[in-house]
Enzyme design. Structure first.
Site, PDB file in Angstrom:
ATOM      1  N   SER A   1       0.828  -1.202   0.000  1.00 21.78           N
ATOM      2  CA  SER A   1       0.000   0.000   0.000  1.00 21.78           C
ATOM      3  C   SER A   1       0.871   1.264   0.000  1.00 21.78           C
ATOM      4  O   SER A   1       1.690   1.439  -0.893  1.00 21.78           O
ATOM      5  CB  SER A   1      -0.958  -0.053   1.198  1.00 21.78           C
ATOM      6  OG  SER A   1      -2.012   0.853   1.040  1.00 21.78           O
TER       7      SER A   1
ATOM      8  N   ASP B   1      -6.224  -3.986  -1.847  1.00 21.08           N
ATOM      9  CA  ASP B   1      -5.125  -3.536  -0.996  1.00 21.08           C
ATOM     10  C   ASP B   1      -4.313  -4.706  -0.421  1.00 21.08           C
ATOM     11  O   ASP B   1      -4.865  -5.652   0.134  1.00 21.08           O
ATOM     12  CB  ASP B   1      -5.716  -2.714   0.153  1.00 21.08           C
ATOM     13  CG  ASP B   1      -4.672  -1.902   0.889  1.00 21.08           C
ATOM     14  OD1 ASP B   1      -3.777  -2.510   1.503  1.00 21.08           O
ATOM     15  OD2 ASP B   1      -4.757  -0.658   0.856  1.00 21.08           O
TER      16      ASP B   1
END
Length: 273
Positions: free
Chosen positions: A39, A167
């Site tokens: 991320s 994610d």
């Protein structure tokens, strides 16, 4: 001197603290032989692997954070659909397009392909339907980064090679395991933050969602540490900041400043520097 590899964890705006860690490495005069990121950690890692210094990144981040109108303009231009569609779908609407976010916020210095990086980088994402982590280290870099930041509901998933990706924090929030055997020393930077017994504020629905992902990520990291641990774990004290506090970049960098001396002292010992 021994070699080292660096893992940068996910955690939203707290990831700005990674810049302070990179500044410390620059001051120490060392560079990793491999990087892994999830991320925001993958975002920062891509800039570092492209040749940006910590000072370059600090200047870039502060320039964005101090120009709120420009920040909001870029976010709005990265929305996944029209405002009319958002009004029709309500809370369940996906607000942002991950690939547009990358196009709007990644420095131009970051290349389009992994092969153009100066340091090998592994980017973590999560396969939504197979429920497993996915590691990217070759091919299109920016699409891999888009997948790594695709926080469910807030950011639309990314399709790569028939995989629906979200994610990386959902499966591997701190990917130090991806670096084992690639260097003499593995360093991990955890910016998920410590829990608080004093906070009583009720978060917004979006903040509650993204914080829940952090709670799950913390549980994953704790379980991983029972089986394999990095040689050095650095935890900048940025837990007071919210996941979406990107406008607090200056304050986050100040809070991360003490971690610079810690990493310089401990890493120098580990590297026989």
């Amino acid at each position: 001197m021994k070699s080292f590899a660096l893992a940068l964890g996910g955690g939203g705006a707290r990831g700005i603290a990674h810049i302070a860690v990179i500044e410390a490495l620059d001051e120490l005069g060392v560079r990793p032989v491999a990087l892994a990121g999830t991320s925001i950690g993958a975002f920062i890692g891509a800039g570092y692997a492209s040749g940006m210094s910590g000072r370059d990144m600090r200047r870039y981040a502060l320039t964005l954070a101090h120009d709120r109108s420009e920040m909001f303009r870029r976010v709005l231009s990265a929305r996944a659909g029209s405002f009319a569609s958002l009004l029709r779908q309500g809370f369940g609407a996906t607000l942002l397009d991950a690939e547009k976010l990358c196009a709007k916020f990644l420095p131009d210095f970051v290349p389009d392909d992994f092969g153009a990086l100066q340091v090998p980088l592994t980017v973590m994402a999560s396969d939504l339907h197979r429920r497993e982590p996915v590691a990217f280290s070759h091919g299109p870099l920016r699409r891999a980064l888009a997948a790594s930041i695709a926080l469910p509901t807030l950011v639309r998933p990314v399709l790569i090679d028939d995989r629906i990706l979200i994610d990386g924090g959902a499966t591997n929030p701190l990917p130090f395991d991806q670096l084992r055997g690639r260097a003499d020393v593995v360093v991990a930077v955890d910016i998920s933050g410590e829990g608080s017994e004093d906070r009583r504020d009720i978060p917004t629905p979006w903040e509650c969602l993204v914080t829940t992902v952090l709670v799950m990520g913390t549980a994953i990291t704790r379980e991983k540490l029972k089986h394999i641990a990095p040689d050095l774990m650095v935890r900048p004290k940025v837990g007071l900041f919210r996941t979406l506090d990107f406008l607090q970049t200056s304050a986050i960098l100040r809070a991360a400043e003490p971690a610079k001396q810690e990493i310089k002292e401990k890493l120098a010992i580990l590297l026989d520097w």
